[in-house]
Design a protein around this motif. Structure first.
Motif, short mmCIF file in Angstrom:
data_model
loop_
_atom_site.label_atom_id
_atom_site.label_comp_id
_atom_site.label_asym_id
_atom_site.label_seq_id
_atom_site.Cartn_x
_atom_site.Cartn_y
_atom_site.Cartn_z
N LEU A 127 -1.59 3.99 9.16
CA LEU A 127 -1.22 4.29 7.78
C LEU A 127 -2.09 5.42 7.24
O LEU A 127 -3.30 5.47 7.47
N TYR A 128 -1.45 6.33 6.48
CA TYR A 128 -2.14 7.48 5.93
C TYR A 128 -1.74 7.67 4.46
O TYR A 128 -0.58 7.46 4.09
N ASP A 129 -2.71 8.08 3.66
CA ASP A 129 -2.44 8.42 2.26
C ASP A 129 -1.53 9.64 2.24
O ASP A 129 -1.87 10.69 2.78
N SER A 134 0.06 14.95 3.90
CA SER A 134 1.14 15.93 3.91
C SER A 134 0.63 17.36 3.72
O SER A 134 1.20 18.31 4.26
N SER A 135 -0.44 17.51 2.97
CA SER A 135 -0.98 18.85 2.70
C SER A 135 -2.12 19.24 3.64
O SER A 135 -2.58 20.37 3.62
N LEU A 136 -2.57 18.28 4.46
CA LEU A 136 -3.72 18.48 5.34
C LEU A 136 -4.94 18.94 4.55
O LEU A 136 -5.72 19.80 5.00
N SER A 137 -5.11 18.38 3.37
CA SER A 137 -6.24 18.75 2.52
C SER A 137 -7.42 17.84 2.75
O SER A 137 -7.28 16.68 3.15
N GLY A 138 -8.62 18.36 2.53
CA GLY A 138 -9.82 17.57 2.71
C GLY A 138 -10.50 17.86 4.03
O GLY A 138 -9.88 18.36 4.99
N ARG A 139 -11.79 17.54 4.10
CA ARG A 139 -12.59 17.87 5.29
C ARG A 139 -12.10 17.19 6.55
O ARG A 139 -12.17 17.76 7.65
N LYS A 140 -11.60 15.96 6.41
CA LYS A 140 -11.21 15.24 7.63
C LYS A 140 -10.00 15.88 8.32
O LYS A 140 -9.72 15.58 9.49
N ILE A 239 8.40 5.98 6.96
CA ILE A 239 8.10 5.63 8.34
C ILE A 239 8.56 6.78 9.23
O ILE A 239 9.73 7.18 9.18
N ILE A 240 7.67 7.33 10.01
CA ILE A 240 8.01 8.41 10.92
C ILE A 240 8.43 7.78 12.24
O ILE A 240 7.60 7.37 13.05
N HIS A 241 9.73 7.72 12.45
CA HIS A 241 10.26 7.11 13.67
C HIS A 241 10.12 8.04 14.87
O HIS A 241 9.74 7.62 15.97
N VAL A 274 2.24 7.06 4.42
CA VAL A 274 2.93 7.51 5.63
C VAL A 274 2.59 6.54 6.75
O VAL A 274 1.42 6.34 7.07
N ASN A 275 3.61 5.90 7.30
CA ASN A 275 3.43 4.97 8.42
C ASN A 275 3.92 5.67 9.68
O ASN A 275 5.10 5.98 9.82
N ARG A 276 2.98 5.91 10.60
CA ARG A 276 3.33 6.63 11.83
C ARG A 276 3.47 5.70 13.03
O ARG A 276 3.38 6.11 14.18
N GLU A 277 3.69 4.43 12.74
CA GLU A 277 3.98 3.42 13.74
C GLU A 277 2.81 3.25 14.72
O GLU A 277 1.73 3.77 14.54
N GLU A 278 3.06 2.47 15.77
CA GLU A 278 2.01 2.07 16.70
C GLU A 278 1.84 3.06 17.84
O GLU A 278 2.64 3.98 17.99
N ASP A 279 0.81 2.83 18.68
CA ASP A 279 0.61 3.73 19.83
C ASP A 279 1.03 3.10 21.15
O ASP A 279 0.94 3.75 22.19
N MET A 280 1.46 1.84 21.13
CA MET A 280 1.96 1.14 22.32
C MET A 280 0.93 1.06 23.44
O MET A 280 1.27 0.87 24.61
#
Length: 307
Positions: A127-129, A134-140, A239-241, A274-280
């Motif tokens: 899960l991501y804020d 979306s803007s790729l803002s911030g140091r991380k 959810i990003i399928h 933003v939910n990018r689902e699992e890594d399996m």
């Protein structure tokens, strides 16, 4: 024409609307219960899902030799005695997979001394804020932003919504992408063919699904599809399928993600997560998802209940 009639029969009459209403009540929301992930189980794993009107829940029917998936419902108001008596009468023990946190909390209270649960890390959803992601803002996001800047500096590309006229190109890209991945002989090879079934279904019926149920976009370079993505909005989450790109083009994955989510947030300002689902359990996927520094996880559990 027959295919369209079947789709109308499956998706109309508020079937998907009722499903989404129940899904939106799940906090934190689990992508495993998105409509299209549930459909994938029925299509590729042989699961059978029914809507139980008396219990107001969607139930995966028990089937010999197949893992048992939990139901989708408003978990806090379900008559659980009726559910277990109706679908598991005579069973002394039941093992469930992909039990979401919301349901586990309810079941712990009911089966306090007869429940055993283990978190399945491979199925934890990232899960991501939405706004900084979306803007790729911030140091991380410094490194990801640099990748995106490389793409924009060195390539002239077109970002477009995924429309029916682009579907043939996307299908061809997906075919080529899958062949390359399968040649790598990684763990991905175990689930990518199943995913491909879902992708083909989505794309083959894209004019029906988009934009009512799904959203998508593509990136073209020299008029050729080099990346595409498909997402599903559920409440305040997207959810990003699907997200595929030509990995040889530096920054392309960052480009398709950033441009798509920027567009989605403009059109749907209610999106917060933003939910990018699992890594399996795939090492490469885990590294990629962790490199975006998730803000949290929607956890899933393997659960055993003694009745």
């Amino acid at each position: 024409m027959q295919q369209t009639e079947n789709l109308q029969q499956i998706f109309d009459k508020n079937f998907i609307a009722d499903y989404k209403k129940l899904h939106e009540k799940m906090m934190p929301l689990s992508a495993n219960f998105s409509f299209f992930c549930s459909w994938r189980r029925t299509k590729t794993d042989g699961q059978k899902i029914v809507y139980d009107t008396s219990l107001n829940m969607f139930v995966f029917l028990p089937q010999e030799g197949l893992p048992q998936f939990p139901p989708l419902a408003d978990y806090n108001v379900v008559n659980w005695d009726e559910y277990f008596n109706k679908y598991f009468y005579g069973r002394k023990q039941i093992s469930f997979v992909t039990v979401p946190e919301a349901l586990l909390k309810v079941w712990r209270n009911k089966f306090s001394t007869s429940l055993h649960a283990e978190e399945n890390r491979d199925l934890a959803e990232y899960l991501y804020d939405a706004v900084p992601f979306s803007s790729l803002s911030g140091r991380k996001y410094d490194k990801k932003r640099n990748h995106f800047n490389f793409l924009t500096k060195h390539f002239e590309y077109s970002y477009l919504p995924l429309t029916p006229d682009l579907v043939p190109q996307v299908k061809q890209f997906q075919k080529n992408w899958l062949e390359k991945q399968m040649d790598m002989e990684t763990i991905k090879g175990h689930f990518l063919p199943k995913e491909d079934v879902l992708i083909d279904y989505m794309l083959s019926n894209w004019s029906f699904f988009c934009p009512k149920y799904l959203q998508g976009s593509v990136i073209l370079i020299n008029d050729e599809v080099v990346a595409y993505t498909i997402g599903e909005i559920v409440g305040s989450s997207i959810i990003i399928h699907i997200e595929k790109a030509n990995s040889k083009i530096h920054g392309l994955y960052q480009g398709i993600s950033k441009d798509f989510l920027t567009q989605m947030l403009l059109e749907h300002p209610e999106i917060k997560i933003v939910n990018r689902e699992e890594d399996m359990g795939d090492a490469g996927l885990r590294h990629a998802k962790m490199s975006y520094h998730p803000d949290g996880f929607s956890k899933n559990y393997n659960v055993q209940i003694k009745l």
